[in-house]
Design a protein around this motif. Sequence first.
Motif, PDB file in Angstrom:
ATOM      1  N   SER A 123       0.859  -1.294  -0.160  1.00 41.15           N
ATOM      2  CA  SER A 123       0.032   0.239   0.061  1.00 41.15           C
ATOM      3  C   SER A 123       0.869   1.116   0.077  1.00 41.15           C
ATOM      4  CB  SER A 123      -0.841  -0.083   1.196  1.00 41.15           C
ATOM      5  OG  SER A 123      -1.787  -1.071   1.177  1.00 41.15           O
ATOM      6  N   ALA A 124       0.406   2.249  -0.775  1.00 39.25           N
ATOM      7  CA  ALA A 124       1.327   3.420  -0.852  1.00 39.25           C
ATOM      8  C   ALA A 124       0.432   4.648  -0.882  1.00 39.25           C
ATOM      9  CB  ALA A 124       2.312   3.593  -2.210  1.00 39.25           C
ATOM     10  N   ALA A 125       0.629   5.680   0.013  1.00 42.44           N
ATOM     11  CA  ALA A 125      -0.119   6.721   0.277  1.00 42.44           C
ATOM     12  C   ALA A 125       0.744   8.025   0.123  1.00 42.44           C
ATOM     13  CB  ALA A 125      -0.789   6.664   1.339  1.00 42.44           C
ATOM     14  N   ALA A 126       0.189   9.100  -0.626  1.00 43.57           N
ATOM     15  CA  ALA A 126       0.980  10.495  -0.783  1.00 43.57           C
ATOM     16  C   ALA A 126       0.101  11.569  -0.778  1.00 43.57           C
ATOM     17  CB  ALA A 126       1.935  10.343  -1.854  1.00 43.57           C
ATOM     18  N   SER A 127       0.479  12.559   0.021  1.00 45.53           N
ATOM     19  CA  SER A 127      -0.444  13.797   0.125  1.00 45.53           C
ATOM     20  C   SER A 127       0.446  14.945  -0.597  1.00 45.53           C
ATOM     21  CB  SER A 127      -0.822  13.909   1.430  1.00 45.53           C
ATOM     22  OG  SER A 127      -1.687  13.031   1.807  1.00 45.53           O
ATOM     23  N   ILE A 128      -0.225  15.824  -1.565  1.00 45.27           N
ATOM     24  CA  ILE A 128       0.158  16.853  -2.090  1.00 45.27           C
ATOM     25  C   ILE A 128      -0.885  17.962  -1.979  1.00 45.27           C
ATOM     26  CG2 ILE A 128       1.730  15.696  -3.432  1.00 45.27           C
ATOM     27  CD1 ILE A 128      -0.150  16.130  -5.806  1.00 45.27           C
ATOM     28  N   TRP A 129      -0.502  19.249  -2.330  1.00 46.98           N
ATOM     29  CA  TRP A 129      -1.302  20.499  -2.650  1.00 46.98           C
ATOM     30  C   TRP A 129      -1.110  20.599  -4.072  1.00 46.98           C
ATOM     31  CZ3 TRP A 129      -0.139  25.163  -4.994  1.00 46.98           C
ATOM     32  CH2 TRP A 129      -1.161  25.784  -4.865  1.00 46.98           C
ATOM     33  N   LEU A 130      -2.409  21.021  -4.562  1.00 42.58           N
ATOM     34  CA  LEU A 130      -2.573  21.113  -6.129  1.00 42.58           C
ATOM     35  C   LEU A 130      -3.308  22.723  -6.129  1.00 42.58           C
ATOM     36  CD1 LEU A 130      -3.589  17.856  -7.658  1.00 42.58           C
ATOM     37  CD2 LEU A 130      -1.539  18.776  -7.621  1.00 42.58           C
ATOM     38  N   PRO A 131      -3.101  23.568  -6.982  1.00 41.39           N
ATOM     39  CA  PRO A 131      -3.471  24.795  -7.220  1.00 41.39           C
ATOM     40  C   PRO A 131      -4.736  24.542  -8.089  1.00 41.39           C
ATOM     41  CG  PRO A 131      -1.735  24.407  -8.896  1.00 41.39           C
ATOM     42  CD  PRO A 131      -1.996  23.182  -7.895  1.00 41.39           C
ATOM     43  N   VAL A 132      -5.808  23.910  -7.431  1.00 44.65           N
ATOM     44  CA  VAL A 132      -7.062  23.626  -8.053  1.00 44.65           C
ATOM     45  C   VAL A 132      -8.176  23.630  -6.981  1.00 44.65           C
ATOM     46  CG1 VAL A 132      -6.716  21.226  -8.446  1.00 44.65           C
ATOM     47  CG2 VAL A 132      -8.239  22.215  -9.848  1.00 44.65           C
ATOM     48  N   SER A 133      -9.497  23.928  -7.411  1.00 48.73           N
ATOM     49  CA  SER A 133     -10.439  23.687  -6.493  1.00 48.73           C
ATOM     50  C   SER A 133     -10.640  22.399  -6.187  1.00 48.73           C
ATOM     51  CB  SER A 133     -11.738  24.689  -7.108  1.00 48.73           C
ATOM     52  OG  SER A 133     -12.523  23.838  -7.908  1.00 48.73           O
ATOM     53  N   PRO A 134     -10.929  21.931  -4.882  1.00 46.47           N
ATOM     54  CA  PRO A 134     -11.545  20.615  -4.533  1.00 46.47           C
ATOM     55  C   PRO A 134     -12.608  20.093  -5.296  1.00 46.47           C
ATOM     56  CG  PRO A 134     -11.256  21.660  -2.627  1.00 46.47           C
ATOM     57  CD  PRO A 134     -11.044  22.714  -3.680  1.00 46.47           C
ATOM     58  N   GLU A 135     -13.536  20.982  -5.669  1.00 45.38           N
ATOM     59  CA  GLU A 135     -14.722  20.525  -6.525  1.00 45.38           C
ATOM     60  C   GLU A 135     -14.568  20.274  -7.998  1.00 45.38           C
ATOM     61  OE1 GLU A 135     -14.504  23.391  -4.678  1.00 45.38           O
ATOM     62  OE2 GLU A 135     -15.904  23.387  -3.143  1.00 45.38           O
ATOM     63  N   ARG A 136     -13.374  20.768  -8.324  1.00 46.08           N
ATOM     64  CA  ARG A 136     -12.921  20.563  -9.834  1.00 46.08           C
ATOM     65  C   ARG A 136     -12.123  19.435  -9.858  1.00 46.08           C
ATOM     66  NH1 ARG A 136      -8.485  23.737 -13.493  1.00 46.08           N
ATOM     67  NH2 ARG A 136      -8.958  22.376 -15.530  1.00 46.08           N
ATOM     68  N   LEU A 137     -11.284  19.156  -8.853  1.00 47.91           N
ATOM     69  CA  LEU A 137     -10.521  17.901  -8.811  1.00 47.91           C
ATOM     70  C   LEU A 137     -11.525  16.760  -8.484  1.00 47.91           C
ATOM     71  CD1 LEU A 137      -7.597  16.826  -8.766  1.00 47.91           C
ATOM     72  CD2 LEU A 137      -7.481  17.476  -6.340  1.00 47.91           C
ATOM     73  N   PHE A 138     -12.359  16.814  -7.857  1.00 51.58           N
ATOM     74  CA  PHE A 138     -13.561  15.709  -7.414  1.00 51.58           C
ATOM     75  C   PHE A 138     -14.414  15.302  -8.569  1.00 51.58           C
ATOM     76  CE2 PHE A 138     -17.768  14.684  -6.024  1.00 51.58           C
ATOM     77  CZ  PHE A 138     -17.685  13.578  -5.438  1.00 51.58           C
ATOM     78  N   ASP A 139     -14.704  16.169  -9.469  1.00 53.24           N
ATOM     79  CA  ASP A 139     -15.362  16.051 -10.603  1.00 53.24           C
ATOM     80  C   ASP A 139     -14.790  15.324 -11.818  1.00 53.24           C
ATOM     81  OD1 ASP A 139     -17.879  17.029  -9.635  1.00 53.24           O
ATOM     82  OD2 ASP A 139     -17.559  19.168 -10.160  1.00 53.24           O
ATOM     83  N   PHE A 140     -13.331  15.795 -11.888  1.00 59.44           N
ATOM     84  CA  PHE A 140     -12.344  15.276 -12.941  1.00 59.44           C
ATOM     85  C   PHE A 140     -12.182  13.508 -12.447  1.00 59.44           C
ATOM     86  CE2 PHE A 140      -8.021  14.220 -13.668  1.00 59.44           C
ATOM     87  CZ  PHE A 140      -8.129  14.179 -15.248  1.00 59.44           C
ATOM     88  N   LEU A 141     -11.756  13.377 -11.217  1.00 58.27           N
ATOM     89  CA  LEU A 141     -11.399  11.921 -10.864  1.00 58.27           C
ATOM     90  C   LEU A 141     -12.536  11.168 -10.833  1.00 58.27           C
ATOM     91  CD1 LEU A 141      -9.006  13.153  -8.014  1.00 58.27           C
ATOM     92  CD2 LEU A 141      -8.436  12.175 -10.243  1.00 58.27           C
ATOM     93  N   ARG A 142     -13.667  11.554 -10.632  1.00 53.81           N
ATOM     94  CA  ARG A 142     -14.990  10.740 -10.352  1.00 53.81           C
ATOM     95  C   ARG A 142     -15.609  10.489 -11.812  1.00 53.81           C
ATOM     96  NH1 ARG A 142     -20.279  12.294 -10.271  1.00 53.81           N
ATOM     97  NH2 ARG A 142     -20.464  14.556 -10.408  1.00 53.81           N
ATOM     98  N   ASP A 143     -15.192  10.850 -12.933  1.00 53.38           N
ATOM     99  CA  ASP A 143     -15.832  10.895 -14.220  1.00 53.38           C
ATOM    100  C   ASP A 143     -15.117   9.833 -14.953  1.00 53.38           C
ATOM    101  OD1 ASP A 143     -16.793  11.323 -16.791  1.00 53.38           O
ATOM    102  OD2 ASP A 143     -16.761  13.616 -16.792  1.00 53.38           O
ATOM    103  N   GLY A 144     -16.109   8.729 -15.085  1.00 51.22           N
ATOM    104  CA  GLY A 144     -15.259   7.573 -15.970  1.00 51.22           C
ATOM    105  C   GLY A 144     -15.027   7.722 -17.347  1.00 51.22           C
ATOM    106  N   ARG A 145     -15.350   8.813 -17.904  1.00 53.48           N
ATOM    107  CA  ARG A 145     -14.942   9.181 -19.270  1.00 53.48           C
ATOM    108  C   ARG A 145     -13.902   9.908 -19.575  1.00 53.48           C
ATOM    109  NH1 ARG A 145     -20.332  12.811 -20.125  1.00 53.48           N
ATOM    110  NH2 ARG A 145     -19.447  13.568 -18.214  1.00 53.48           N
ATOM    111  N   LEU A 146     -13.273  10.400 -18.285  1.00 55.46           N
ATOM    112  CA  LEU A 146     -12.042  11.096 -18.418  1.00 55.46           C
ATOM    113  C   LEU A 146     -10.921  10.019 -17.645  1.00 55.46           C
ATOM    114  CD1 LEU A 146     -13.110  14.684 -16.964  1.00 55.46           C
ATOM    115  CD2 LEU A 146     -12.711  13.812 -19.636  1.00 55.46           C
ATOM    116  N   ARG A 147     -11.241   8.924 -17.286  1.00 58.09           N
ATOM    117  CA  ARG A 147     -10.505   7.972 -16.551  1.00 58.09           C
ATOM    118  C   ARG A 147      -9.046   7.881 -17.242  1.00 58.09           C
ATOM    119  NH1 ARG A 147     -12.197   5.447 -11.885  1.00 58.09           N
ATOM    120  NH2 ARG A 147     -10.618   3.839 -11.079  1.00 58.09           N
ATOM    121  N   ASN A 148      -9.207   7.597 -18.588  1.00 56.18           N
ATOM    122  CA  ASN A 148      -8.000   7.327 -19.397  1.00 56.18           C
ATOM    123  C   ASN A 148      -6.701   8.370 -19.390  1.00 56.18           C
ATOM    124  OD1 ASN A 148      -9.958   8.720 -20.802  1.00 56.18           O
ATOM    125  ND2 ASN A 148      -8.528   8.548 -22.515  1.00 56.18           N
ATOM    126  N   GLU A 149      -7.334   9.744 -18.933  1.00 50.99           N
ATOM    127  CA  GLU A 149      -6.347  10.509 -18.531  1.00 50.99           C
ATOM    128  C   GLU A 149      -5.292  10.534 -17.475  1.00 50.99           C
ATOM    129  OE1 GLU A 149      -7.575  14.642 -19.456  1.00 50.99           O
ATOM    130  OE2 GLU A 149      -9.399  13.939 -20.302  1.00 50.99           O
TER     131      GLU A 149
END
Length: 491
Positions: A318-344
């Motif tokens: 098991s590996a875990a890492a935490s970082i800060w990203l200059p993007v809103s949490p809402e935008r990041l969430f919508d991107f990561l949960r979208d199956g159509r964008l998963r290949n990215e």
Amino acid sequence: MEGILMSIDKSVAAELASEAMEEFMKMAMDREEVLWSQGHGGKEALIYKEYLNQFTSAGMGQSSPDLKTDATRATAMVFIKSLSLVEALMNMKQWKDMLCCIVSRAITVDVISSGSGGSLDGALLLIYAELQVLSPLVPTRDVFFLRFCKQHKEGVWAVVDVSVDSLTESLSSSSLKCRKRPSGCLIQDMPNGFSKVTWVEHWEYDESEIHSLYRPFISSGMGFGAHRWLATLQRQTERLATELATPHLQNMVVGGRVDGGRSLLKVAERMRNNFCSIVNHSTLHNGSQVLGLKDGGVRVATRKRSDDPRKPPAGVLSAAASIWLPVSPERLFDFLRDGRLRNEWDMLSNGGPMHETAYIATGQDPGNNVSLLTASAQSKTLILQESCKDSSGFLVVYSPVDISQLNEVINGEEDSAYVDLLPCGFSILPPGSQVEVDDSNKENGALLTVVIQITVSTYNPRKARLTAESVKTVSNLISCTVRKIKSALSL
């Protein structure tokens, strides 16, 4: 634990619990807001000077100068009856399952009183718990405390916690990392199955072990504060209500039973609970080892994969890492949960978009759902995914699942506990306040924790080791995933 039990006098414990209840009730019922101010987006924070003028804090003594104070209050309507919530809070398994994002471990050490008249009124427990933020950069809060339950009148209950370090020399020391001053929840029955819940969290904690990236988040009260407990409780009770009301699957292409949706939700619940249990290294199984890098980096551990006697022993990295990203949490969430964008970002997608073959809403917000994703109709492996959101943060958890195993569960031919799961995913949190970037620029952005797991063919807890090769493999997977996310979002 036995030594601690022997050193606690039950009558003294009962007196401490009674004092804690009295203090808690005054804090929870402070309608004049003498003790509370509005500090962090409308959230209530304790006016500590006024607090010290009114309370001696239930025999706990003065605050330690080495510990930082975090005290918050929140009130909300929750879709659960008061007695049902009280029963869940007084049962450690139910408490942990209901709030697994926060409670990583909970044990009833001693039942000092089981209540009176066949009810939980007057019940008093000694509990050990590990409480967490879903990041390896925030140590768990490990605490022994009393939990006291009292019915104040018909349909009105209070459940109060208070640390017991003041009652035993084995806990009262300079090495104390955290303690809970009188905290808890006041629960009042309302019409239509709802309860009005007022939650108070009052902590003292050592800030030195928290990574600087997460200190603003914790000090703002968003990490272990009342708002997070209550938001998580609201989301989970809504999920449970939805599960009872929606027994079927939408767009279902595997299985045929009407109640197949509930079976799938049980598998998803186990996946999410397992994910939450591995983010912080202290909750991993015995025999696990951790590679901790001073500046955060990637935390890697080994553990046994399954206790199923029908399967050969296997291990998991098991590996875990935490970082800060200059993007809103809402935008990041919508991107990561979208199956159509998963290949990215996901190598399991085989380079193409993934299609949703099943969907279950787990709340009113479309961001709360369980779904099945596949890269092609011919694939024998599906991706089971659960996405969760509330006002305290976001979660996206997924695992490959064998389609034949899933069909057996959905058709009622197999116990969902035997579905092979290897949970991976993301925790997304707001930073709490402005975070310094490159010591010059300040942005809000999002705190992203990435968790990836891979299997190894054998596992022996006595010989489990993190080899340089295995660490490099999972570290590269984490790094590659983060790099692809940044590229896709043009960060």
